[in-house]
Every structure is written in structure tokens, then in C-alpha cells.
Design a protein around this motif. Structure first.
Motif, PDB file in Angstrom:
ATOM      1  N   CYS A  86      21.149  19.657  -9.059  1.00  0.00           N
ATOM      2  CA  CYS A  86      21.054  17.985  -9.372  1.00  0.00           C
ATOM      3  C   CYS A  86      22.291  17.488  -8.236  1.00  0.00           C
ATOM      4  O   CYS A  86      23.404  17.770  -8.452  1.00  0.00           O
ATOM      5  CB  CYS A  86      21.413  17.826 -10.647  1.00  0.00           C
ATOM      6  SG  CYS A  86      21.611  16.075 -11.112  1.00  0.00           S
ATOM      7  N   CYS A  89      24.992  15.718 -11.447  1.00  0.00           N
ATOM      8  CA  CYS A  89      25.662  16.245 -12.259  1.00  0.00           C
ATOM      9  C   CYS A  89      25.828  17.972 -11.918  1.00  0.00           C
ATOM     10  O   CYS A  89      26.525  18.705 -12.534  1.00  0.00           O
ATOM     11  CB  CYS A  89      25.116  16.301 -13.751  1.00  0.00           C
ATOM     12  SG  CYS A  89      23.648  17.323 -13.892  1.00  0.00           S
ATOM     13  N   ILE A  91      24.140  20.564 -12.168  1.00  0.00           N
ATOM     14  CA  ILE A  91      23.199  21.688 -12.765  1.00  0.00           C
ATOM     15  C   ILE A  91      22.014  22.214 -12.102  1.00  0.00           C
ATOM     16  O   ILE A  91      21.482  21.279 -11.323  1.00  0.00           O
ATOM     17  CB  ILE A  91      22.988  21.243 -14.334  1.00  0.00           C
ATOM     18  CG1 ILE A  91      21.729  20.253 -14.270  1.00  0.00           C
ATOM     19  CG2 ILE A  91      24.119  20.962 -15.212  1.00  0.00           C
ATOM     20  CD1 ILE A  91      21.089  20.254 -15.747  1.00  0.00           C
ATOM     21  N   CYS A 107      18.194  16.433 -11.775  1.00  0.00           N
ATOM     22  CA  CYS A 107      17.534  16.724 -12.878  1.00  0.00           C
ATOM     23  C   CYS A 107      17.090  15.726 -13.630  1.00  0.00           C
ATOM     24  O   CYS A 107      17.323  14.516 -13.373  1.00  0.00           O
ATOM     25  CB  CYS A 107      18.768  17.571 -13.715  1.00  0.00           C
ATOM     26  SG  CYS A 107      19.965  16.459 -14.726  1.00  0.00           S
ATOM     27  N   CYS A 110      19.422  13.063 -15.377  1.00  0.00           N
ATOM     28  CA  CYS A 110      20.085  12.013 -14.272  1.00  0.00           C
ATOM     29  C   CYS A 110      18.873  11.102 -13.646  1.00  0.00           C
ATOM     30  O   CYS A 110      19.374   9.962 -13.442  1.00  0.00           O
ATOM     31  CB  CYS A 110      20.632  12.629 -13.381  1.00  0.00           C
ATOM     32  SG  CYS A 110      22.115  13.638 -13.764  1.00  0.00           S
TER      33      CYS A 110
HETATM   34 ZN    ZN Z   1      21.793  15.855 -13.352  1.00  0.00          ZN
END
Ligand code: ZN
Length: 112
Positions: A86, A89, A91, A107, A110
């Protein structure tokens, strides 16, 4: 393991294909003149129809343009080695999501 192998290579191939399809589609809409015409004996209804079609073509074109931009950004991330994470963030983006939308930069959380 090399980057020419595995899911990353699949994603890259998919992105390249998407890029080609989208640029092709944009080229086609460039060539077709979909502007509404007021000339000859076209009635008002026909004009409105044409106008609506033009609006829809415009809408599709803008969608294709923004998707193409996301696809190209994703290809840059493939080269960077940050693809699949992502952009906000950090991940890992779930593989199911990337399968459905290989150009996804965020993701689900988000994006939401
Ligand atoms: Zn994210």
C-alpha cells in the motif's frame, strides 16, 4: 528468487497488457469524432441523444486515462520493488485485490 518469476512477473505482464489495451482504447476515441453535430435535418431529440453519447464517451475516456495513469505508476513500483504494498500505510495489498485490480495503489482500508 528473481523478479522475472512468480506473482510479480504475472502482475507485470498483466499491467503491460492493461497499458496496451488502455492506450489503444484512447487512441481510438481520439480518432472517432463524437462531437454532437447540429447540421442537416437532425431533430432536437437526436441532438440530445448524440450529446448524451458524447458525454458517455467522454466519461469512458476520462476513466481510461486515469486508469492508464495508475497502471503506469504500478509499473514504476514493480521496477522499484515496492509493488504490492500500500502506497499509504505500507502493508501488503491482498493478492485477491491485485488480481482483480493489478494497478491498485492502496489497500482496501486506505482506498475506502
Ligand atoms: Zn493502506
Amino acid at each position: 528468487m528473481t523478479t522475472d518469476d512468480g506473482p510479480l512477473a504475472t502482475a507485470k505482464a498483466q499491467l503491460h497488457q492493461l497499458e496496451q489495451e488502455l492506450s489503444h482504447r484512447l487512441e481510438e476515441t481520439d480518432q472517432s469524432d463524437s462531437r454532437p453535430k447540429m447540421d442537416s435535418a437532425v431533430g432536437r431529440l437526436t441532438f440530445m441523444d448524440e450529446y448524451q453519447q458524447h458525454q458517455m464517451a467522454e466519461h469512458g475516456r476520462r476513466n481510461a486515462e486515469s486508469q492508464l495513469a495508475r497502471v503506469r505508476a504500478a509499473l514504476v513500483r514493480v521496477e522499484d520493488g515496492t509493488y504490492g504494498k500500500c502506497a499509504r500505510c505500507g502493508i501488503d495489498i491482498p493478492p485477491e485485490r491485485l488480481e482483480y485490480m493489478p494497478e491498485a495503489p492502496f489497500c482496501i482500508q486506505c482506498q475506502g
